[in-house]
Scaffold this motif. Structure first.
Motif, PDB file in Angstrom:
ATOM      1  N   ASN A 259     -88.781 -37.288 -46.914  1.00  0.00           N
ATOM      2  CA  ASN A 259     -90.114 -36.860 -46.260  1.00  0.00           C
ATOM      3  C   ASN A 259     -90.044 -35.431 -45.745  1.00  0.00           C
ATOM      4  O   ASN A 259     -90.640 -34.569 -45.812  1.00  0.00           O
ATOM      5  CB  ASN A 259     -91.007 -37.644 -45.273  1.00  0.00           C
ATOM      6  CG  ASN A 259     -91.382 -39.189 -45.767  1.00  0.00           C
ATOM      7  OD1 ASN A 259     -90.490 -39.884 -46.326  1.00  0.00           O
ATOM      8  ND2 ASN A 259     -92.515 -39.115 -45.925  1.00  0.00           N
ATOM      9  N   VAL A 260     -88.881 -35.487 -44.786  1.00  0.00           N
ATOM     10  CA  VAL A 260     -88.554 -34.225 -44.071  1.00  0.00           C
ATOM     11  C   VAL A 260     -88.089 -33.158 -45.272  1.00  0.00           C
ATOM     12  O   VAL A 260     -88.651 -32.069 -44.910  1.00  0.00           O
ATOM     13  CB  VAL A 260     -87.317 -34.611 -43.158  1.00  0.00           C
ATOM     14  CG1 VAL A 260     -87.006 -33.055 -42.348  1.00  0.00           C
ATOM     15  CG2 VAL A 260     -87.829 -35.322 -41.940  1.00  0.00           C
ATOM     16  N   ALA A 261     -87.305 -33.577 -46.212  1.00  0.00           N
ATOM     17  CA  ALA A 261     -87.004 -32.497 -47.150  1.00  0.00           C
ATOM     18  C   ALA A 261     -87.996 -32.010 -47.919  1.00  0.00           C
ATOM     19  O   ALA A 261     -87.981 -30.819 -48.034  1.00  0.00           O
ATOM     20  CB  ALA A 261     -85.719 -33.381 -48.149  1.00  0.00           C
ATOM     21  N   VAL A 262     -88.892 -32.831 -48.280  1.00  0.00           N
ATOM     22  CA  VAL A 262     -90.114 -32.256 -49.112  1.00  0.00           C
ATOM     23  C   VAL A 262     -90.917 -31.223 -48.117  1.00  0.00           C
ATOM     24  O   VAL A 262     -91.331 -30.494 -48.679  1.00  0.00           O
ATOM     25  CB  VAL A 262     -91.001 -33.616 -49.480  1.00  0.00           C
ATOM     26  CG1 VAL A 262     -92.211 -33.260 -49.998  1.00  0.00           C
ATOM     27  CG2 VAL A 262     -90.202 -34.434 -50.731  1.00  0.00           C
ATOM     28  N   VAL A 263     -90.989 -31.558 -46.981  1.00  0.00           N
ATOM     29  CA  VAL A 263     -92.019 -30.686 -46.197  1.00  0.00           C
ATOM     30  C   VAL A 263     -91.262 -29.582 -45.954  1.00  0.00           C
ATOM     31  O   VAL A 263     -91.928 -28.450 -46.026  1.00  0.00           O
ATOM     32  CB  VAL A 263     -92.175 -31.434 -44.743  1.00  0.00           C
ATOM     33  CG1 VAL A 263     -92.833 -30.499 -43.755  1.00  0.00           C
ATOM     34  CG2 VAL A 263     -93.147 -32.834 -44.951  1.00  0.00           C
ATOM     35  N   MET A 264     -90.018 -29.717 -45.822  1.00  0.00           N
ATOM     36  CA  MET A 264     -89.264 -28.271 -45.539  1.00  0.00           C
ATOM     37  C   MET A 264     -89.134 -27.630 -46.687  1.00  0.00           C
ATOM     38  O   MET A 264     -89.270 -26.337 -46.664  1.00  0.00           O
ATOM     39  CB  MET A 264     -87.481 -28.708 -45.173  1.00  0.00           C
ATOM     40  CG  MET A 264     -87.648 -29.177 -43.727  1.00  0.00           C
ATOM     41  SD  MET A 264     -85.880 -28.944 -43.126  1.00  0.00           S
ATOM     42  CE  MET A 264     -85.425 -27.266 -43.012  1.00  0.00           C
ATOM     43  N   SER A 265     -88.940 -28.213 -47.960  1.00  0.00           N
ATOM     44  CA  SER A 265     -88.863 -27.410 -49.065  1.00  0.00           C
ATOM     45  C   SER A 265     -90.173 -26.790 -49.315  1.00  0.00           C
ATOM     46  O   SER A 265     -90.105 -25.648 -49.789  1.00  0.00           O
ATOM     47  CB  SER A 265     -88.408 -28.526 -50.311  1.00  0.00           C
ATOM     48  OG  SER A 265     -87.256 -28.964 -49.916  1.00  0.00           O
ATOM     49  N   ALA A 266     -91.307 -27.522 -49.004  1.00  0.00           N
ATOM     50  CA  ALA A 266     -92.654 -26.774 -49.396  1.00  0.00           C
ATOM     51  C   ALA A 266     -92.733 -25.608 -48.589  1.00  0.00           C
ATOM     52  O   ALA A 266     -93.298 -24.459 -49.318  1.00  0.00           O
ATOM     53  CB  ALA A 266     -93.596 -27.779 -49.434  1.00  0.00           C
ATOM     54  N   VAL A 267     -92.592 -25.891 -47.162  1.00  0.00           N
ATOM     55  CA  VAL A 267     -92.962 -24.628 -46.441  1.00  0.00           C
ATOM     56  C   VAL A 267     -91.996 -23.480 -46.836  1.00  0.00           C
ATOM     57  O   VAL A 267     -92.442 -22.219 -46.623  1.00  0.00           O
ATOM     58  CB  VAL A 267     -92.442 -25.346 -44.808  1.00  0.00           C
ATOM     59  CG1 VAL A 267     -92.676 -24.038 -43.766  1.00  0.00           C
ATOM     60  CG2 VAL A 267     -93.529 -26.224 -44.703  1.00  0.00           C
ATOM     61  N   LEU A 268     -90.546 -23.704 -47.048  1.00  0.00           N
ATOM     62  CA  LEU A 268     -89.838 -22.554 -47.345  1.00  0.00           C
ATOM     63  C   LEU A 268     -90.122 -21.955 -48.717  1.00  0.00           C
ATOM     64  O   LEU A 268     -90.292 -20.840 -48.788  1.00  0.00           O
ATOM     65  CB  LEU A 268     -88.348 -23.060 -47.574  1.00  0.00           C
ATOM     66  CG  LEU A 268     -87.576 -23.290 -46.378  1.00  0.00           C
ATOM     67  CD1 LEU A 268     -86.272 -24.180 -46.621  1.00  0.00           C
ATOM     68  CD2 LEU A 268     -87.343 -22.387 -45.489  1.00  0.00           C
ATOM     69  N   ALA A 269     -90.711 -22.770 -49.696  1.00  0.00           N
ATOM     70  CA  ALA A 269     -91.309 -22.162 -50.946  1.00  0.00           C
ATOM     71  C   ALA A 269     -92.586 -21.166 -50.574  1.00  0.00           C
ATOM     72  O   ALA A 269     -92.670 -20.284 -51.178  1.00  0.00           O
ATOM     73  CB  ALA A 269     -91.609 -23.246 -51.971  1.00  0.00           C
ATOM     74  N   ILE A 270     -93.498 -21.763 -49.510  1.00  0.00           N
ATOM     75  CA  ILE A 270     -94.529 -21.124 -49.357  1.00  0.00           C
ATOM     76  C   ILE A 270     -94.204 -19.593 -48.549  1.00  0.00           C
ATOM     77  O   ILE A 270     -94.792 -18.533 -48.999  1.00  0.00           O
ATOM     78  CB  ILE A 270     -95.641 -21.928 -48.421  1.00  0.00           C
ATOM     79  CG1 ILE A 270     -96.086 -23.016 -49.202  1.00  0.00           C
ATOM     80  CG2 ILE A 270     -96.786 -21.234 -47.851  1.00  0.00           C
ATOM     81  CD1 ILE A 270     -96.867 -24.054 -48.404  1.00  0.00           C
ATOM     82  N   TRP A 280     -88.029 -15.419 -41.140  1.00  0.00           N
ATOM     83  CA  TRP A 280     -89.006 -16.262 -40.872  1.00  0.00           C
ATOM     84  C   TRP A 280     -89.170 -17.465 -41.498  1.00  0.00           C
ATOM     85  O   TRP A 280     -89.949 -18.420 -41.018  1.00  0.00           O
ATOM     86  CB  TRP A 280     -90.472 -15.512 -41.006  1.00  0.00           C
ATOM     87  CG  TRP A 280     -90.347 -14.333 -39.907  1.00  0.00           C
ATOM     88  CD1 TRP A 280     -90.221 -12.798 -40.118  1.00  0.00           C
ATOM     89  CD2 TRP A 280     -90.795 -14.421 -38.500  1.00  0.00           C
ATOM     90  NE1 TRP A 280     -90.396 -12.202 -39.037  1.00  0.00           N
ATOM     91  CE2 TRP A 280     -90.539 -12.963 -38.098  1.00  0.00           C
ATOM     92  CE3 TRP A 280     -91.150 -15.180 -37.576  1.00  0.00           C
ATOM     93  CZ2 TRP A 280     -90.858 -12.479 -36.779  1.00  0.00           C
ATOM     94  CZ3 TRP A 280     -91.273 -14.915 -36.301  1.00  0.00           C
ATOM     95  CH2 TRP A 280     -91.189 -13.670 -35.803  1.00  0.00           C
ATOM     96  N   GLY A 281     -88.917 -17.477 -42.430  1.00  0.00           N
ATOM     97  CA  GLY A 281     -88.821 -18.673 -43.203  1.00  0.00           C
ATOM     98  C   GLY A 281     -88.164 -20.170 -42.864  1.00  0.00           C
ATOM     99  O   GLY A 281     -89.098 -20.932 -42.600  1.00  0.00           O
ATOM    100  N   PRO A 282     -86.911 -20.071 -42.507  1.00  0.00           N
ATOM    101  CA  PRO A 282     -86.421 -21.161 -41.642  1.00  0.00           C
ATOM    102  C   PRO A 282     -87.036 -21.598 -40.412  1.00  0.00           C
ATOM    103  O   PRO A 282     -87.228 -22.478 -39.994  1.00  0.00           O
ATOM    104  CB  PRO A 282     -84.864 -20.773 -41.319  1.00  0.00           C
ATOM    105  CG  PRO A 282     -84.695 -19.731 -42.238  1.00  0.00           C
ATOM    106  CD  PRO A 282     -85.872 -18.959 -42.778  1.00  0.00           C
TER     107      PRO A 282
END
Length: 771
Positions: A259-270, A280-282
């Motif tokens: 779950n954490v990986a999916v949320v982080m990946s999506a936010v980084l992609a956005i 600012w991404g990380p």
């Protein structure tokens, strides 16, 4: 250019294992033992560091040894402090004395419902902050485990983490393997003191709004989506949970590193798409993860998932698997030092093993599989197989079952999991602000969840979806030995040929035996005693696909397996003879995907078992009642309704003697079903017991039998439902001798497995399945 197989940096693994094993062992020890171990490890570590210099290799080995011992010493000190804190002070003193007192505490975990000795209890951990000792309030700060039963359990289930409450409880001593000051058994509801923190109020609002947004979805999707997104299992039914367990998909119902990986990946992609840059991404992703953890509740399991998810993300998405192992070892070392109880947490072990499998096993398997199939398929298959193989020993230790469908189920479910998680998280963020758009977003998320539910149910319905295995440490060890042998066979060509020939021979033998030997169940069966271990689950045929069930054993999976093998789809009558766990805890398994009619508990029961049959008609079984279902006629012989009321908390003999006793009649066959009645109740019934063909021996064949009662049955067949290797000494040798002296043929589920009784040519015939 091929650099050869990747080598992982394992230098931090020994210190991490030292911390883990030391904490695991010393939690059950006294504080002075922990301090002694710390001193010994510290002295030896110092000795290794000041040892006269030698060759470079020797110096390196001594340095690693000193680091391992230093970490073990640190773990010992930490465990010693924690054990000292909970094992001393006023709360433990009151628990040792079994005193009832008033407590003010802060709830630290979400309340959960568990079946404990046949009772549905609400279980919640809390931090006691004040306790009343001899009329005065004393300030403390120790963890306690609260058990709430009865009507007050509903009030406890409504509590949230960080909520401060006062309550009155009887304190008892915990097991020595838990870092608890006391177990608090409460009878009344909690009294809230003050308000929730703003953060927890906001998290509760998000969870509630997400549930509201899913109200328009089909039932199964409505149950699962909140669990997948924020770990909210309040709607999850036992049937669906058991399907997920059988399919090996339980990890999708809890907040995990994925779950954490999916949320982080999506936010980084956005953030990348928005042009926010590396700086600012990380930061944005980290803030998103913090918010996600708050909504999912910052309990140890969620924090652990966050750490493991960050490690998996770092390794898999950067392609630096070699750096993932040191990061994992560092996380284990730090987490266990901070919270030593994680060393005895199965959830923690599964998280670590799954992450290790992704780091160590998945990459080489992915490379090999990609030579024979598309790389995306190879990656998904390698990840699913690596996680399952890594976790299998612990899962077998816990459940005694090995899923044969989990890899396929995870492979099929994998494409839908990110979509369900991302869309569900988006809906959770939108719901408190704008419900209408959130409901629109939930709809495609529900489609993804629907696919996962279909996979879980289909996989769980596969015949022999799970392989029965020995549980406990021996089961895990035997599985590791079998795995080692398989690896040896696969790697050597000659052994592969021998193994292939052996497998072919076993397949041919199985086919021949299937043709020659009778199948299961035998045609025309009337009565079956299911092999459910140390407990009772008795099935009376009521026509094709229908049966009356008398008790359900201790484990849902075992009775579900037995009923499934008998093709029972409808239970018009469910009799629960008395509220002990070995007779009622398997009820959720009996109800899985089956229509259920009236439930008959003992008229002397206080109703502990009613929580297991929500929404069903409940009618106490009283002497004189008669039921006719198909060819079966059922009469209630006992207990006397004027007897004392009992619950699972009462002394065993009193509860056993409150058992429902039944006489079952088929054309050509009579069966006496006796629950767990002991000597006094048997003696009272002896004069009214009719002659029968089959006697279900009371109380698993214990030594508490009245010879007059057993003789009055004049049965030709005696059936004992008992677990292999049980610690009660059942069946008792005097009981077996009594049955032999009366000319009864004895059958035991621990030796004979499922036992079926039928009539053939006017004679009673017994067919056993084998354990």
């Amino acid at each position: 250019m091929n650099d050869g197989p990747r080598r992982h940096d394992l230098r931090l693994v020994p210190p991490a294992l030292a911390v883990w094993l030391t904490s695991f062992t010393l939690i059950a020890a006294r504080p002075m033992v922990a301090y002694a171990v710390a001193g010994l490890c510290g002295v030896v570590a110092a000795g290794l560091l000041v040892w006269p210099r030698g060759p470079g290799t020797a110096r390196g080995s001594r340095a690693i040894g000193a680091a391992v011992l230093a970490c073990a010493a640190a773990a010992s000190v930490g465990v010693g402090f924690r054990v000292s804190a909970v094992a001393s002070g006023p709360v433990r003193a009151l628990a040792t004395a079994g005193v009832q007192t008033s407590i003010e505490a802060v709830i630290t975990t979400d309340p959960q419902t568990r079946s404990v000795r046949g009772r549905q209890l609400t279980v919640v951990r809390a931090r006691a902050e004040t306790v009343r000792v001899r009329g005065r309030l004393v300030r403390v700060r120790v963890p306690v485990l609260v058990l709430a039963g009865g009507p007050s359990g509903d009030r406890w289930r409504g509590l949230l983490p960080s909520q401060r409450v006062t309550f009155t409880a009887r304190l008892t001593s915990p097991r020595r393997t838990e870092l608890l000051a006391a177990v608090a058994v409460v009878r009344g509801p909690p009294v809230a003191v003050g308000r929730l923190s703003r953060v927890q109020r906001a998290a509760a609002t998000v969870r509630a709004k997400l549930r509201e947004a899913t109200d328009g979805l089909p039932d199964a999707q409505r149950q699962v989506l909140p669990a997948m997104v924020v770990g909210d299992t309040s709607r999850l039914g036992p049937d669906l949970a058991e399907d997920y367990k059988t399919a090996g998909l339980t990890h999708t119902l809890v907040v995990s590193g994925a779950n954490v990986a999916v949320v982080m990946s999506a936010v980084l992609a956005i953030t990348r798409a928005a042009g926010l840059g590396r700086r600012w991404g990380p930061l944005t992703a980290s803030l998103a993860v913090v918010g996600f953890v708050i909504v999912a509740r910052p309990e140890p399991s969620v924090l652990r998932a966050m750490v493991m998810g960050l490690i998996g993300l770092l390794a898999l998405f950067t392609g630096r698997e070699r750096r993932g192992v040191p990061a994992l070892a560092t996380a284990v070392l730090g987490l266990v030092l901070i919270d030593p109880e994680l060393a005895r947490s199965y959830g923690f072990a599964l998280s670590v093993l799954a992450t290790a499998g992704l780091l160590v096993l998945a990459p080489p398997w992915r490379e090999r599989l990609s030579r024979r199939m598309p790389r995306p398929v190879a990656e998904v298959l390698a990840v699913a197989a690596a996680a399952q193989v890594s976790c299998a020993p612990v899962l077998v230790m816990l459940t005694g079952r090995l899923s044969l469908v989990s890899v396929a189920a995870n492979l099929l479910a994998a494409p839908a999991i990110p979509a369900a998680t991302l869309l569900g998280a988006l809906a959770a963020a939108m719901a408190p602000i704008a419900m209408a758009p959130a409901r629109l977003v939930v709809w495609p998320a529900g489609l993804a969840v629907g696919w996962i539910v279909w996979v879980a149910r289909t996989a769980a319905a596969v015949p022999h979806a799970t392989l029965q295995w020995r549980d406990g440490v021996l089961g895990a060890a035997s599985l590791l030995i079998v795995a080692a042998l398989l690896v040896l066979v696969v790697r050597r060509r000659r052994l592969r040929r021998i193994g292939a020939a052996a497998c072919a021979g076993m397949i041919v033998t199985a086919v021949v035996l299937r043709i020659v030997l009778p199948g299961w169940p035998p045609a025309g069966w009337l009565f079956v005693a299911c092999d459910v271990g140390q407990g009772d689950a008795l099935v009376l045929s009521a026509g094709p696909g229908r049966a009356v069930l008398v008790d359900a054993g201790p484990e849902p999976a075992l009775v579900d397996r037995c009923l499934g093998d008998l093709a029972v789809r409808d239970i018009p009558l469910l009799v629960l003879t008395h509220p002990h766990a070995d007779h009622v805890d398997g009820v959720p398994g009996a109800l899985r995907r089956r229509a259920t009619g009236t439930v008959l508990p003992s008229p002397l029961s206080r109703g502990d078992e009613r929580g297991l049959v929500p929404g069903r008609t409940v009618r106490p079984a009283e002497p004189g009642q008669r039921w006719t279902v198909g060819p079966l006629s059922l009469s209630v012989l006992a207990p006397d309704v004027m007897g004392p009321q009992v619950s699972a908390r009462d002394p065993g003999t009193a509860v056993n003697n409150a058992s429902v006793v039944l006489l079952a009649r088929f054309p050509g066959l009579t069966v006496l079903l006796t629950g767990d009645v002991e000597t006094a109740a048997q003696r009272a019934l002896a004069a009214s017991v009719p002659a029968v063909d089959v006697l279900k021996v009371p109380h698993h064949g214990s030594g508490r039998q009245d010879p007059g009662f057993v003789a009055a049955a004049r049965a030709r067949v005696a059936i004992i439902s008992v677990g292999a290797g049980n610690t009660y000494g059942h069946p008792a040798p005097p009981t077996l001798a009594l049955l032999r002296s009366l000319g009864m043929r004895s059958y035991r589920t621990d030796l004979d497995g499922d036992i079926a009784v039928l009539t053939a040519g006017g004679r009673t015939t017994v067919v056993t399945r084998g354990p």
